[in-house]
Write a protein that holds these residues in place. Sequence first.
Motif, PDB file in Angstrom:
ATOM      1  N   VAL A   1      -4.491  -4.091  -3.654  1.00 20.18           N
ATOM      2  CA  VAL A   1      -4.606  -2.998  -3.033  1.00 20.18           C
ATOM      3  C   VAL A   1      -5.761  -2.129  -2.781  1.00 20.18           C
ATOM      4  CG1 VAL A   1      -3.651  -0.667  -2.389  1.00 20.18           C
ATOM      5  CG2 VAL A   1      -2.147  -2.428  -3.124  1.00 20.18           C
ATOM      6  N   ASN A   2      -6.637  -1.560  -1.641  1.00 21.51           N
ATOM      7  CA  ASN A   2      -7.359  -1.349  -1.258  1.00 21.51           C
ATOM      8  C   ASN A   2      -6.916   0.482  -0.929  1.00 21.51           C
ATOM      9  OD1 ASN A   2      -9.861   0.278  -0.980  1.00 21.51           O
ATOM     10  ND2 ASN A   2     -10.012  -1.435   0.524  1.00 21.51           N
ATOM     11  N   PHE A   3      -7.128   1.470  -2.258  1.00 28.56           N
ATOM     12  CA  PHE A   3      -6.860   2.347  -2.418  1.00 28.56           C
ATOM     13  C   PHE A   3      -7.881   3.441  -1.021  1.00 28.56           C
ATOM     14  CE2 PHE A   3      -5.885   1.166  -6.369  1.00 28.56           C
ATOM     15  CZ  PHE A   3      -4.395   1.937  -6.617  1.00 28.56           C
ATOM     16  N   GLU A   4      -8.460   3.224  -1.028  1.00 28.81           N
ATOM     17  CA  GLU A   4     -10.134   3.431  -0.385  1.00 28.81           C
ATOM     18  C   GLU A   4      -9.071   3.809   1.474  1.00 28.81           C
ATOM     19  OE1 GLU A   4     -13.379   2.400  -0.230  1.00 28.81           O
ATOM     20  OE2 GLU A   4     -14.203   3.274  -2.343  1.00 28.81           O
ATOM     21  N   GLN A   5      -7.912   2.421   1.768  1.00 30.28           N
ATOM     22  CA  GLN A   5      -7.400   2.037   2.660  1.00 30.28           C
ATOM     23  C   GLN A   5      -6.081   3.474   3.037  1.00 30.28           C
ATOM     24  OE1 GLN A   5      -7.555  -1.641   3.451  1.00 30.28           O
ATOM     25  NE2 GLN A   5      -9.734  -1.455   4.067  1.00 30.28           N
ATOM     26  N   ILE A   6      -5.151   3.541   2.196  1.00 32.46           N
ATOM     27  CA  ILE A   6      -4.022   4.245   1.367  1.00 32.46           C
ATOM     28  C   ILE A   6      -4.409   5.631   2.216  1.00 32.46           C
ATOM     29  CG2 ILE A   6      -2.212   4.691   0.481  1.00 32.46           C
ATOM     30  CD1 ILE A   6      -3.407   2.317  -1.622  1.00 32.46           C
ATOM     31  N   GLY A   7      -3.323   6.271   3.116  1.00 28.19           N
ATOM     32  CA  GLY A   7      -3.540   7.819   3.690  1.00 28.19           C
ATOM     33  C   GLY A   7      -1.922   8.040   3.270  1.00 28.19           C
TER      34      GLY A   7
ATOM     35  N   LEU B   1       4.403  10.979  -9.200  1.00 30.32           N
ATOM     36  CA  LEU B   1       3.326  11.387 -10.527  1.00 30.32           C
ATOM     37  C   LEU B   1       3.192  12.766 -10.319  1.00 30.32           C
ATOM     38  CD1 LEU B   1       2.265   7.278 -11.418  1.00 30.32           C
ATOM     39  CD2 LEU B   1       3.838   8.805 -12.608  1.00 30.32           C
ATOM     40  N   ILE B   2       3.101  12.724  -9.193  1.00 28.84           N
ATOM     41  CA  ILE B   2       1.996  14.173  -9.643  1.00 28.84           C
ATOM     42  C   ILE B   2       3.356  15.160  -8.993  1.00 28.84           C
ATOM     43  CG2 ILE B   2      -0.617  13.022  -8.676  1.00 28.84           C
ATOM     44  CD1 ILE B   2       0.261  14.101  -6.391  1.00 28.84           C
TER      45      ILE B   2
ATOM     46  N   GLU C   1       0.971  -1.380   0.126  1.00 28.24           N
ATOM     47  CA  GLU C   1      -0.117  -0.073   0.241  1.00 28.24           C
ATOM     48  C   GLU C   1       0.787   1.033  -0.062  1.00 28.24           C
ATOM     49  OE1 GLU C   1      -2.358  -0.518   3.251  1.00 28.24           O
ATOM     50  OE2 GLU C   1      -3.672  -2.473   2.633  1.00 28.24           O
ATOM     51  N   TYR C   2       1.619   1.390   0.805  1.00 29.48           N
ATOM     52  CA  TYR C   2       2.671   2.662   1.008  1.00 29.48           C
ATOM     53  C   TYR C   2       3.839   2.279  -0.237  1.00 29.48           C
ATOM     54  CZ  TYR C   2       5.866   5.999   3.954  1.00 29.48           C
ATOM     55  OH  TYR C   2       6.063   6.662   4.257  1.00 29.48           O
ATOM     56  N   PHE C   3       4.135   2.022  -0.528  1.00 31.56           N
ATOM     57  CA  PHE C   3       4.131   1.494  -2.464  1.00 31.56           C
ATOM     58  C   PHE C   3       3.839   2.275  -3.306  1.00 31.56           C
ATOM     59  CE2 PHE C   3       5.872   0.240  -6.577  1.00 31.56           C
ATOM     60  CZ  PHE C   3       6.647   0.151  -7.183  1.00 31.56           C
ATOM     61  N   HIS C   4       2.232   2.373  -3.367  1.00 33.73           N
ATOM     62  CA  HIS C   4       1.206   2.736  -4.278  1.00 33.73           C
ATOM     63  C   HIS C   4       1.469   4.111  -4.504  1.00 33.73           C
ATOM     64  CE1 HIS C   4      -0.068  -1.408  -5.626  1.00 33.73           C
ATOM     65  NE2 HIS C   4      -0.961  -1.154  -6.509  1.00 33.73           N
ATOM     66  N   ARG C   5       2.037   4.433  -2.780  1.00 38.52           N
ATOM     67  CA  ARG C   5       1.046   5.609  -2.744  1.00 38.52           C
ATOM     68  C   ARG C   5       2.307   7.319  -2.831  1.00 38.52           C
ATOM     69  NH1 ARG C   5      -2.576   8.467  -2.768  1.00 38.52           N
ATOM     70  NH2 ARG C   5      -3.580   7.476  -1.167  1.00 38.52           N
ATOM     71  N   LEU C   6       3.452   5.842  -2.671  1.00 36.90           N
ATOM     72  CA  LEU C   6       4.650   6.388  -3.026  1.00 36.90           C
ATOM     73  C   LEU C   6       4.863   6.698  -4.652  1.00 36.90           C
ATOM     74  CD1 LEU C   6       7.533   4.530  -1.156  1.00 36.90           C
ATOM     75  CD2 LEU C   6       6.930   7.036  -0.539  1.00 36.90           C
TER      76      LEU C   6
END
Length: 271
Positions: free
Chosen positions: A261-267, A63-64, A53-58
């Motif tokens: 990964v559940n994106f809604e749970q990624i802070g 990308l932004i 999950e953290y990797f997806h957020r990184l």
Amino acid sequence: MSANPISHLSQSSLQDYVDCSLRFKLRYLDRLSYPALESEPALENEKHQQEGEYFHRLVQQHLIGISSEQIAVLANTANLQRWWSNWQDFRNSQNLGTIYPEATLSAPLGNYRLLAKYDLISVKDGEATIYDWKTYRKRPRNEWLSARMQTRVYRAMLVKAGAHLNNGQPFEPKQVEMVYWFADFPDEPAQFGYTSAQYTRDWDSLLKLAEEAGSASSFPQTDDHQKCAYCTYRSYCERGVHAGDLNEAEAEMQAEELFDVNFEQIGEIAF
């Protein structure tokens, strides 16, 4: 339909319905909590999920516009450091056009709305590539990935609802491709093109599934007991109490059932 407690479907809920309609009922209609572990060893699995999950957020933050240097500081475990290094090499090898990180598309599907949230959509010269990052411990077979709801829903939804990403012109199926990139297998991406025949097949199949799920009066459990070993609802079904051994799980089982990964749970990450 008025008694139906859900108003939308996703690739995850449709996959649950296909895999085991009882799990769909328990998770989405009855909204029961998860009473059992997915796999053993529990702490190892939980850590891997959190890192994924953290990797997806990184990646999303990079990308932004967040710099690679800032991201690298936050990749503070061995897995995250390896995945981040591999992803940077992959990103530098891709000739991306206009990018849409974590884009969400929706469209009517029978009496529901179908939602799809993407890791990344890249559009260049009228062609679109869907990217999805995976942190699986084993590299799944392409044949298995091709049949998954995620592959079918994501491509079909981009054709159905992605015109605003293409100057108001709907994408033709042949203009859409999906790429799964595996953080631990960076040189082995899975690539899936699309055809008009596949799009017609997929949308017709999705409509049928939505109709079945919305009108079902019974929700039988799967006959595949292997799925039960890694299902958090197995104690409701008297299909066992102990979780399956993570090290014995097939790549396919690990792929979606354990580490999606559940994106809604990624802070959010603070910089």
